[in-house]
Scaffold this motif. Structure first.
Motif, PDB file in Angstrom:
ATOM      1  N   ILE A  19       0.850  -1.187   0.000  1.00 49.33           N
ATOM      2  CA  ILE A  19       0.000   0.000   0.000  1.00 49.33           C
ATOM      3  C   ILE A  19       0.889   1.241   0.000  1.00 49.33           C
ATOM      4  O   ILE A  19       1.730   1.411   0.882  1.00 49.33           O
ATOM      5  CB  ILE A  19      -0.916   0.020   1.235  1.00 49.33           C
ATOM      6  N   LEU A  20       0.707   2.080  -0.996  1.00 51.73           N
ATOM      7  CA  LEU A  20       1.405   3.364  -1.059  1.00 51.73           C
ATOM      8  C   LEU A  20       0.404   4.462  -0.726  1.00 51.73           C
ATOM      9  O   LEU A  20      -0.597   4.631  -1.419  1.00 51.73           O
ATOM     10  CB  LEU A  20       1.994   3.591  -2.454  1.00 51.73           C
ATOM     11  N   ALA A  21       0.686   5.220   0.329  1.00 49.96           N
ATOM     12  CA  ALA A  21      -0.174   6.325   0.730  1.00 49.96           C
ATOM     13  C   ALA A  21       0.537   7.641   0.459  1.00 49.96           C
ATOM     14  O   ALA A  21       1.670   7.846   0.913  1.00 49.96           O
ATOM     15  CB  ALA A  21      -0.528   6.209   2.205  1.00 49.96           C
ATOM     16  N   THR A  22      -0.092   8.525  -0.297  1.00 52.57           N
ATOM     17  CA  THR A  22       0.459   9.860  -0.562  1.00 52.57           C
ATOM     18  C   THR A  22      -0.566  10.872  -0.074  1.00 52.57           C
ATOM     19  O   THR A  22      -1.492  11.226  -0.789  1.00 52.57           O
ATOM     20  CB  THR A  22       0.731  10.069  -2.065  1.00 52.57           C
ATOM     21  N   LEU A  23      -0.389  11.327   1.157  1.00 49.49           N
ATOM     22  CA  LEU A  23      -1.387  12.157   1.818  1.00 49.49           C
ATOM     23  C   LEU A  23      -0.738  13.383   2.463  1.00 49.49           C
ATOM     24  O   LEU A  23       0.440  13.343   2.809  1.00 49.49           O
ATOM     25  CB  LEU A  23      -2.143  11.327   2.863  1.00 49.49           C
ATOM     26  N   PRO A  24      -1.520  14.465   2.670  1.00 51.13           N
ATOM     27  CA  PRO A  24      -0.948  15.743   3.083  1.00 51.13           C
ATOM     28  C   PRO A  24      -0.850  15.965   4.589  1.00 51.13           C
ATOM     29  O   PRO A  24      -0.885  17.092   5.054  1.00 51.13           O
ATOM     30  CB  PRO A  24      -1.920  16.749   2.471  1.00 51.13           C
ATOM     31  N   PHE A  25      -0.741  14.888   5.343  1.00 48.32           N
ATOM     32  CA  PHE A  25      -0.636  15.039   6.794  1.00 48.32           C
ATOM     33  C   PHE A  25       0.260  13.916   7.315  1.00 48.32           C
ATOM     34  O   PHE A  25       0.473  12.902   6.638  1.00 48.32           O
ATOM     35  CB  PHE A  25      -2.019  14.992   7.453  1.00 48.32           C
ATOM     36  N   PRO A  40      -0.484  -8.751   8.414  1.00 56.55           N
ATOM     37  CA  PRO A  40       0.962  -8.683   8.658  1.00 56.55           C
ATOM     38  C   PRO A  40       1.822  -8.907   7.419  1.00 56.55           C
ATOM     39  O   PRO A  40       2.994  -8.534   7.405  1.00 56.55           O
ATOM     40  CB  PRO A  40       1.196  -9.777   9.702  1.00 56.55           C
ATOM     41  N   LYS A  41       1.264  -9.498   6.372  1.00 59.25           N
ATOM     42  CA  LYS A  41       2.035  -9.720   5.144  1.00 59.25           C
ATOM     43  C   LYS A  41       1.919  -8.562   4.165  1.00 59.25           C
ATOM     44  O   LYS A  41       2.497  -8.607   3.075  1.00 59.25           O
ATOM     45  CB  LYS A  41       1.581 -11.022   4.477  1.00 59.25           C
ATOM     46  N   THR A  42       1.168  -7.540   4.559  1.00 59.12           N
ATOM     47  CA  THR A  42       1.000  -6.356   3.717  1.00 59.12           C
ATOM     48  C   THR A  42       1.934  -5.245   4.179  1.00 59.12           C
ATOM     49  O   THR A  42       2.070  -4.995   5.379  1.00 59.12           O
ATOM     50  CB  THR A  42      -0.459  -5.878   3.760  1.00 59.12           C
ATOM     51  N   THR A  43       2.581  -4.604   3.208  1.00 60.02           N
ATOM     52  CA  THR A  43       3.520  -3.516   3.499  1.00 60.02           C
ATOM     53  C   THR A  43       2.846  -2.177   3.234  1.00 60.02           C
ATOM     54  O   THR A  43       2.128  -2.014   2.246  1.00 60.02           O
ATOM     55  CB  THR A  43       4.769  -3.643   2.602  1.00 60.02           C
ATOM     56  N   ILE A  44       3.093  -1.215   4.123  1.00 61.71           N
ATOM     57  CA  ILE A  44       2.562   0.138   3.942  1.00 61.71           C
ATOM     58  C   ILE A  44       3.723   1.115   3.795  1.00 61.71           C
ATOM     59  O   ILE A  44       4.609   1.174   4.648  1.00 61.71           O
ATOM     60  CB  ILE A  44       1.675   0.567   5.120  1.00 61.71           C
ATOM     61  N   ILE A  45       3.716   1.853   2.695  1.00 59.67           N
ATOM     62  CA  ILE A  45       4.705   2.899   2.456  1.00 59.67           C
ATOM     63  C   ILE A  45       3.984   4.234   2.562  1.00 59.67           C
ATOM     64  O   ILE A  45       3.051   4.502   1.785  1.00 59.67           O
ATOM     65  CB  ILE A  45       5.360   2.769   1.065  1.00 59.67           C
ATOM     66  N   TYR A  46       4.393   5.058   3.503  1.00 61.98           N
ATOM     67  CA  TYR A  46       3.726   6.345   3.692  1.00 61.98           C
ATOM     68  C   TYR A  46       4.635   7.440   3.158  1.00 61.98           C
ATOM     69  O   TYR A  46       5.683   7.726   3.720  1.00 61.98           O
ATOM     70  CB  TYR A  46       3.411   6.587   5.164  1.00 61.98           C
ATOM     71  N   TYR A  72       5.811   4.001  -7.071  1.00 58.41           N
ATOM     72  CA  TYR A  72       4.681   3.597  -7.912  1.00 58.41           C
ATOM     73  C   TYR A  72       4.876   2.175  -8.447  1.00 58.41           C
ATOM     74  O   TYR A  72       3.922   1.396  -8.546  1.00 58.41           O
ATOM     75  CB  TYR A  72       4.508   4.555  -9.085  1.00 58.41           C
ATOM     76  N   GLU A  73       6.107   1.847  -8.794  1.00 58.90           N
ATOM     77  CA  GLU A  73       6.375   0.517  -9.357  1.00 58.90           C
ATOM     78  C   GLU A  73       6.117  -0.588  -8.351  1.00 58.90           C
ATOM     79  O   GLU A  73       5.723  -1.700  -8.712  1.00 58.90           O
ATOM     80  CB  GLU A  73       7.817   0.459  -9.854  1.00 58.90           C
ATOM     81  N   LYS A  74       6.319  -0.292  -7.072  1.00 57.77           N
ATOM     82  CA  LYS A  74       6.102  -1.298  -6.022  1.00 57.77           C
ATOM     83  C   LYS A  74       4.630  -1.434  -5.640  1.00 57.77           C
ATOM     84  O   LYS A  74       4.190  -2.499  -5.202  1.00 57.77           O
ATOM     85  CB  LYS A  74       6.891  -0.925  -4.765  1.00 57.77           C
TER      86      LYS A  74
END
Length: 383
Positions: A19-25, A40-46, A72-74
């Motif tokens: 999960i790629l999060a691009t947020l303003p806070f 637990p097997k899911t990765t979060i990129i903030y 974006y590629e990931k």
């Protein structure tokens, strides 16, 4: 807050996504840690731009964020307000979740027009606060709150009989007709509150809803709100053509709530002819209707609105949205006594982030179980 989410142990999920999060806070760590625990097997990129790039939410609507291509590629899931990659920049993308209910700001982007990647919205999360805003501003108009506040600032104890019985023009909402132009999550909560105030509720949708099954709400619903079964309206109307729209408006509506999405079909949905209908004096009040727009400014022909207000046709108007935004300083709307203008803030609240991410959490669980996602955009209809 999360009682819509199924309980699960921290080790039960096999979902493996990026999960790629691009947020303003800043990252809401408590919420994302909950997602990490559930999956637990899911990765979060903030990814948040630094302070020299984009600092405030408003700017996220004005320009795209410069996201490194390798992120974006990931990504297999993108969480965003506005910024989107080109389809070829995100080869593994399976889902885009928008931190907004409306999608009019992305409908010309190639990811929307030239791909089939599912897009989900945060529709439903705003229903409580926007409905409160609707009735806050409506009651301010019907009870002349701006005048009362001006008296307070003047330290003036005003008279009930000011201006020859001015306050005899106050009418409560009980028994009045509430027309809801767009019976989605916001419209359903507005209908619920209107019904509690003793109003007759009329619902208007783009397509007919003749059966109980078709009237159900299958989107995200904040607990204890809305109209899941579609049982509140006293009447249902539908159609995108002018004739259907004007027949609905001719049903003696005292208060019109505008809550339709902005599409090519709904741009300037309300113009001179519609306002002429709404301006017909109501038997109980002797005035035209009140209009509350919390959707998008372009749904209303603003020039036509100004003219009908100058002619005394409508009882009052509440605008949380205008065309353009910000509203020009020279607009005549600013100085009209029976108009309340707010700067597109009706959906703002401290629960915003939590509920947006709750929709994402619901859909992560549905993805894992192979179920249909909630709040999926249907590109053919534009929302």
């Amino acid at each position: 807050m999360h009682n819509q989410l199924p309980s699960s142990s921290s080790n039960s999920s096999e979902l493996s996504e990026t999960i790629l999060a691009t947020l303003p806070f800043p990252e809401p760590k408590e919420i994302f840690d909950r997602i990490r625990q559930r999956h637990p097997k899911t990765t979060i990129i903030y990814f948040q731009p630094d302070a020299t790039d984009i600092k405030i939410v408003e700017n996220f609507w004005k320009q795209d964020v410069d996201v490194p291509l390798e992120l974006y590629e990931k990504a297999t899931i993108l969480l965003t307000m506005k910024t989107l990659p080109l389809p070829e920049q995100a080869p593994n993308l399976k889902l885009v979740h928008l931190f907004s209910s409306g999608i009019d700001h992305i409908v010309h982007h190639p990811l929307y027009t030239s791909s089939h990647i599912p897009i989900t919205t945060s529709s439903g999360i705003h229903a409580p606060q926007i409905t409160e805003h609707i009735f806050c501003t409506l009651l301010s108009l019907t009870h002349h709150i701006p005048l009362l506040l001006s008296w307070q600032r003047q330290h003036h104890w005003g008279s009930h009989s000011t201006s020859g019985g001015y306050f005899s023009t106050i009418h409560d909402l009980c028994g009045k007709t509430l027309g809801i132009l767009g019976y989605g999550s916001i419209g359903r909560q507005a209908g619920r509150v209107g019904k509690a105030l003793g109003m007759k509720v009329l619902a208007y949708t783009a397509t007919p809803k003749p059966t109980a099954e078709e009237r159900r709400d299958r989107g995200y619903i904040v607990p204890n709100t809305g109209d899941k079964k579609g049982e509140i309206p006293d009447g249902w109307f539908s159609g995108l053509d002018a004739g259907s729209r004007r027949r609905f408006l001719g049903e003696g509506i005292d208060v019109l709530v505008v809550s339709v999405p902005l599409t090519d079909e709904t741009r300037h949905f309300l113009g001179k002819e519609e306002f002429d209908i709404l301006s017909r004096p109501r038997p109980e009040t002797g005035k035209g209707a009140y209009v509350v727009n919390i959707a998008r400014g372009a749904i209303i022909d603003q020039e036509a609105l100004v003219e009908v207000l100058k002619g005394g046709g409508l009882a009052g108007v509440s605008l949380d949205v205008t065309e353009p935004e910000p509203l020009e300083e020279e607009s005549e709307l600013w100085d009209m006594e029976n108009v309340i203008i707010t700067p597109h803030v009706s959906g703002v609240g401290s629960e915003y982030k939590e509920r947006c991410l709750e929709v994402l959490e619901m859909n992560l669980g549905r993805m894992e179980r192979g179920e249909k996602l909630v709040n999926v955009v249907k590109r053919g209809r534009g929302y």
